[in-house]
Design a protein around this motif. Structure first.
Motif, short mmCIF file in Angstrom:
data_model
loop_
_atom_site.label_atom_id
_atom_site.label_comp_id
_atom_site.label_asym_id
_atom_site.label_seq_id
_atom_site.Cartn_x
_atom_site.Cartn_y
_atom_site.Cartn_z
N SER A 80 -24.43 22.18 -7.02
CA SER A 80 -23.29 22.22 -5.87
C SER A 80 -22.45 20.93 -6.02
CB SER A 80 -23.88 22.36 -4.38
OG SER A 80 -22.71 22.27 -3.47
N ASN A 81 -22.95 19.87 -6.00
CA ASN A 81 -22.36 18.44 -6.27
C ASN A 81 -21.40 18.52 -7.71
OD1 ASN A 81 -23.16 17.88 -3.80
ND2 ASN A 81 -25.05 16.37 -4.76
N LYS A 92 -28.61 21.44 -5.11
CA LYS A 92 -27.71 20.42 -4.47
C LYS A 92 -26.99 19.90 -5.62
CE LYS A 92 -27.16 16.81 -1.03
NZ LYS A 92 -25.57 17.03 -0.84
N THR A 93 -27.76 19.60 -6.80
CA THR A 93 -27.09 18.92 -7.90
C THR A 93 -26.34 19.83 -8.40
OG1 THR A 93 -29.18 17.67 -8.23
CG2 THR A 93 -27.41 17.79 -10.10
#
Length: 92
Positions: free
Chosen positions: A46-47, A43-44
């Motif tokens: 991706s962000n 997620k990190t």
């Protein structure tokens, strides 16, 4: 200030991939910190890709990549470089 105005003013991002190190150098300023803070999650990554992609739609961006011993963070570095390659392909 709007989000778009804020994004347009970002010229540089420093990315700390991790702080793991197998050394204990007396001159290292990182010695005082915990060296087992973990790794970037998917997620990190991706962000971060979304942020970089958004900024580079408006301007060039300087990226500073550092953190820990490179060979201990090889997987994270490879993932991050893959993200950068994808962003560059999208914005050229």
């Amino acid at each position: 200030m709007t989000f778009e105005e804020y994004i347009k003013n970002i010229g540089s991002i420093s990315v700390v991939l991790g702080n793991e190190c197998n050394m204990n150098c007396v001159y290292c300023f990182e010695r005082q910190y915990d060296h087992n803070l973990g790794h970037f999650s998917e997620k990190t990554f991706s962000n971060l890709a979304t942020l970089i992609n958004t900024i580079t739609q408006y301007r060039e961006l300087e990226l500073v990549i550092y953190g820990g011993e490179t060979y201990l963070l090889q997987n994270e570095l490879e993932k991050f470089l893959d993200i950068l390659i994808d962003v560059c392909k999208e914005n050229t």
